[in-house]
Motif scaffolding. Structure first.
Motif, PDB file in Angstrom:
ATOM      1  N   HIS A 122       0.982  30.226  41.753  1.00 43.37           N
ATOM      2  CA  HIS A 122       0.601  28.915  41.406  1.00 43.37           C
ATOM      3  C   HIS A 122       1.887  28.153  41.950  1.00 43.37           C
ATOM      4  O   HIS A 122       2.692  28.620  42.011  1.00 43.37           O
ATOM      5  CB  HIS A 122       0.440  28.939  39.997  1.00 43.37           C
ATOM      6  N   ILE A 164      -1.148  30.146  50.573  1.00 43.98           N
ATOM      7  CA  ILE A 164      -1.408  29.185  51.622  1.00 43.98           C
ATOM      8  C   ILE A 164      -2.714  29.386  52.149  1.00 43.98           C
ATOM      9  O   ILE A 164      -3.495  28.771  52.647  1.00 43.98           O
ATOM     10  CB  ILE A 164      -0.562  29.142  52.496  1.00 43.98           C
ATOM     11  N   LEU A 185     -11.252  39.431  40.760  1.00 42.51           N
ATOM     12  CA  LEU A 185     -10.064  38.994  40.814  1.00 42.51           C
ATOM     13  C   LEU A 185      -9.131  39.278  39.787  1.00 42.51           C
ATOM     14  O   LEU A 185      -7.734  39.411  39.575  1.00 42.51           O
ATOM     15  CB  LEU A 185      -9.764  37.734  41.634  1.00 42.51           C
ATOM     16  N   GLY A 199      -0.072  38.760  55.026  1.00 42.84           N
ATOM     17  CA  GLY A 199      -0.974  38.004  53.810  1.00 42.84           C
ATOM     18  C   GLY A 199      -2.360  38.033  53.790  1.00 42.84           C
ATOM     19  O   GLY A 199      -2.810  38.125  52.651  1.00 42.84           O
ATOM     20  N   GLY A 200      -3.003  38.120  54.894  1.00 45.42           N
ATOM     21  CA  GLY A 200      -4.406  38.304  55.006  1.00 45.42           C
ATOM     22  C   GLY A 200      -4.908  39.423  55.266  1.00 45.42           C
ATOM     23  O   GLY A 200      -6.005  39.754  55.387  1.00 45.42           O
ATOM     24  N   ALA A 214       4.041  37.906  40.875  1.00 47.60           N
ATOM     25  CA  ALA A 214       4.375  36.900  41.733  1.00 47.60           C
ATOM     26  C   ALA A 214       6.007  36.843  41.378  1.00 47.60           C
ATOM     27  O   ALA A 214       6.323  37.063  40.256  1.00 47.60           O
ATOM     28  CB  ALA A 214       3.954  35.402  41.633  1.00 47.60           C
ATOM     29  N   PHE A 218      -9.176  30.343  52.927  1.00 48.78           N
ATOM     30  CA  PHE A 218      -9.691  31.252  53.893  1.00 48.78           C
ATOM     31  C   PHE A 218     -10.094  32.636  53.316  1.00 48.78           C
ATOM     32  O   PHE A 218     -11.036  33.196  53.759  1.00 48.78           O
ATOM     33  CB  PHE A 218      -8.391  31.388  54.922  1.00 48.78           C
ATOM     34  N   GLY A 219      -9.127  33.190  52.208  1.00 50.61           N
ATOM     35  CA  GLY A 219      -9.499  34.367  51.663  1.00 50.61           C
ATOM     36  C   GLY A 219     -10.743  34.789  51.091  1.00 50.61           C
ATOM     37  O   GLY A 219     -11.307  35.592  51.201  1.00 50.61           O
TER      38      GLY A 219
HETATM   39  C1  HEM Z   1      -8.346  37.426  48.208  1.00 51.35           C
HETATM   40  C2  HEM Z   1      -7.311  37.243  49.243  1.00 51.35           C
HETATM   41  C3  HEM Z   1      -5.773  36.815  48.917  1.00 51.35           C
HETATM   42  C4  HEM Z   1      -5.103  36.907  47.748  1.00 51.35           C
HETATM   43  C5  HEM Z   1      -5.618  37.582  46.405  1.00 51.35           C
HETATM   44  C6  HEM Z   1      -4.040  36.327  47.902  1.00 51.35           C
HETATM   45  C7  HEM Z   1      -2.886  36.313  47.046  1.00 51.35           C
HETATM   46  C8  HEM Z   1      -1.509  35.633  46.886  1.00 51.35           C
HETATM   47  C9  HEM Z   1      -0.471  35.432  45.981  1.00 51.35           C
HETATM   48  C10 HEM Z   1      -0.749  36.085  44.729  1.00 51.35           C
HETATM   49  C11 HEM Z   1       0.628  34.991  46.687  1.00 51.35           C
HETATM   50  C12 HEM Z   1       1.836  34.974  45.992  1.00 51.35           C
HETATM   51  C13 HEM Z   1       1.709  33.532  45.424  1.00 51.35           C
HETATM   52  C14 HEM Z   1       2.705  33.050  44.453  1.00 51.35           C
HETATM   53  O1  HEM Z   1       3.896  33.492  44.388  1.00 51.35           O
HETATM   54  O2  HEM Z   1       2.621  31.879  43.668  1.00 51.35           O
HETATM   55  C15 HEM Z   1       0.221  35.133  48.219  1.00 51.35           C
HETATM   56  C16 HEM Z   1       0.980  34.178  49.023  1.00 51.35           C
HETATM   57  C17 HEM Z   1       0.907  34.021  50.261  1.00 51.35           C
HETATM   58  N1  HEM Z   1      -0.404  34.436  50.787  1.00 51.35           N
HETATM   59 FE1  HEM Z   1      -1.931  35.048  50.013  1.00 51.35          FE
HETATM   60  N2  HEM Z   1      -3.772  35.834  49.228  1.00 51.35           N
HETATM   61  C18 HEM Z   1      -5.003  36.185  49.729  1.00 51.35           C
HETATM   62  C19 HEM Z   1      -5.413  35.772  51.103  1.00 51.35           C
HETATM   63  C20 HEM Z   1      -4.427  35.458  51.799  1.00 51.35           C
HETATM   64  C21 HEM Z   1      -4.822  34.986  53.288  1.00 51.35           C
HETATM   65  C22 HEM Z   1      -6.158  35.206  53.970  1.00 51.35           C
HETATM   66  C23 HEM Z   1      -3.851  34.556  54.229  1.00 51.35           C
HETATM   67  C24 HEM Z   1      -3.401  33.929  55.416  1.00 51.35           C
HETATM   68  C25 HEM Z   1      -4.487  33.608  56.277  1.00 51.35           C
HETATM   69  C26 HEM Z   1      -2.618  34.545  52.975  1.00 51.35           C
HETATM   70  C27 HEM Z   1      -1.413  34.184  53.345  1.00 51.35           C
HETATM   71  C28 HEM Z   1      -0.312  34.188  52.352  1.00 51.35           C
HETATM   72  C29 HEM Z   1       1.116  33.546  52.502  1.00 51.35           C
HETATM   73  C30 HEM Z   1       1.454  32.937  53.924  1.00 51.35           C
HETATM   74  C31 HEM Z   1       1.647  33.625  51.357  1.00 51.35           C
HETATM   75  C32 HEM Z   1       3.140  33.113  51.123  1.00 51.35           C
HETATM   76  C33 HEM Z   1       3.052  31.855  50.743  1.00 51.35           C
HETATM   77  C34 HEM Z   1       4.602  31.118  50.422  1.00 51.35           C
HETATM   78  O3  HEM Z   1       5.500  32.113  50.186  1.00 51.35           O
HETATM   79  O4  HEM Z   1       4.667  29.926  50.470  1.00 51.35           O
HETATM   80  N3  HEM Z   1      -3.064  35.166  51.805  1.00 51.35           N
HETATM   81  N4  HEM Z   1      -1.082  35.453  48.262  1.00 51.35           N
END
Ligand code: HEM
Length: 310
Positions: free
Chosen positions: A250, A256, A175, A115-116, A184, A260-261
């Motif tokens: 959303h 999550i 973004l 994710g990160g 999503a 941090f991101g």
């Molecule tokens: C600019 C940076 C980032 C963007 C644009 C981004 C974007 C997203 C998006 C669109 C989702 C899906 C959300 C949904 O379905 O409603 C997601 C899920 C997730 N992201 Fe990020 N993310 C970023 C950074 C990070 C970072 C730094 C981490 C961890 C350190 C992370 C961990 C996760 C995890 C674990 C999920 C799954 C959450 C779940 O299913 O409950 N993301 N991210």
């Protein structure tokens, strides 16, 4: 830092973690095809033995997590990080309460890693691309950063970053134009009637929310291909439908790691803009063509930019 390990991919670009992360998203792995098959044709994909994550990546990652868990247990080490929290949850739950397995602990660590991994660096890259194309925005942003840091003893603190409103607007507009995660997915928990269109989404059906398409809908963003950070000033934001901007998804399953991101992307941009002016080179793509096989959103060519030391 991941599961309490020092990886340091900047000084050591050949680190196994970088290789594994890169491999997951490269063309040969066909990650996007795997997601499509496993989400839409789960039964066939399972029959064919298709896995979302290639076995060597799972093996490497699970090995690291198991070794780290065992090392901490044997040496009574506590680091107050994600892995400690997961180990604590495992210890505090009973078998009949769905105790976490080591596989589930590893999976949680892995999803944090992927994710990160690409998302924040892609965001930073796309911001720099926009700043190269719009030098006046680059100057305005550098001035904001310098002015605010001067008030904060020239230290990049959380408080200083919170004051950098224009930086937030530039990152948000980037973004919008280039959301690294461009869709999503949700699965309907029950039949759901969409009142406006008199349409039923049947239970269990997988719904794709087209983040990229929403972000480029002229109804919400006139001239959607134009980079205009002012779309994200307080006044303009208040006038838009809140679901018209979904770079982090959303609801209860949104990203999550979004704070941090954003934070790590901004720190990188502040450092770069304080030290360098960024220009286009003859190799800079214009416009960016996206790689149809890649997720997250990626330019099909390398992103060449010129840096001039300030
Ligand atoms: C600019 C940076 C980032 C963007 C644009 C981004 C974007 C997203 C998006 C669109 C989702 C899906 C959300 C949904 O379905 O409603 C997601 C899920 C997730 N992201 Fe990020 N993310 C970023 C950074 C990070 C970072 C730094 C981490 C961890 C350190 C992370 C961990 C996760 C995890 C674990 C999920 C799954 C959450 C779940 O299913 O409950 N993301 N991210």
């Amino acid at each position: 830092m991941l599961v309490g390990l020092s990886i340091n991919a900047i000084d050591n670009p050949d680190t196994e973690f970088r290789r594994v992360g890169g491999k997951l998203f490269n063309k040969e792995t066909k990650f996007i095809l795997r997601i499509a098959l496993l989400s839409n044709f789960k039964w066939i994909a399972r029959k064919l033995g298709l896995k979302l994550i290639p076995s060597d990546i799972t093996k490497f990652f699970m090995g690291v997590v198991k070794d780290t868990v065992n090392y901490r247990l044997e040496n009574n080490i506590q680091r107050n990080d994600v892995l400690d929290t997961l180990m604590k949850i495992r210890d505090e739950t009973q078998e009949n309460e769905g105790k976490l397995t080591i596989g589930e602990i590893g999976a949680q660590c892995f999803v944090f890693f992927i994710g990160g991994f690409e998302t924040s660096s892609s965001t930073g890259t796309f911001v720099l691309y926009n700043l190269v194309k719009y030098p006046e925005v680059q100057e305005k942003l550098r001035n904001e950063i310098r002015t605010i840091l001067a008030r904060h003893d020239n230290k990049i603190t959380y408080e200083a970053m919170q004051e950098m409103k224009y930086l937030q607007m530039v990152v948000d507009e980037t973004l919008r134009m280039y959301p690294p995660v461009f869709q999503a997915l949700r699965q309907a928990a029950r039949d759901y009637k969409v009142e406006k269109d008199n349409f039923i989404i049947p239970k269990d059906i997988l719904v794709s929310i087209p983040i990229y398409a929403i972000h480029h809908d002229p109804e919400y963003y006139p001239e959607p291909d134009k980079f205009d950070p002012d779309r994200f000033n307080d006044e303009n934001k208040a006038q838009r439908h809140p679901m018209a901007f979904l770079p982090f998804g959303h609801g209860p399953r949104n990203c999550i790691g979004f704070r941090f991101g954003l934070m790590q992307t901004k720190i990188a941009l502040i450092q770069l803009l304080l030290n360098f002016r960024v220009y286009a080179s003859e190799k800079t793509p214009d416009p960016i063509k996206f790689d149809p096989d890649a997720t997250p959103l990626t330019s099909i060519t390398d992103m060449w930019l010129k840096f001039e030391k300030l």
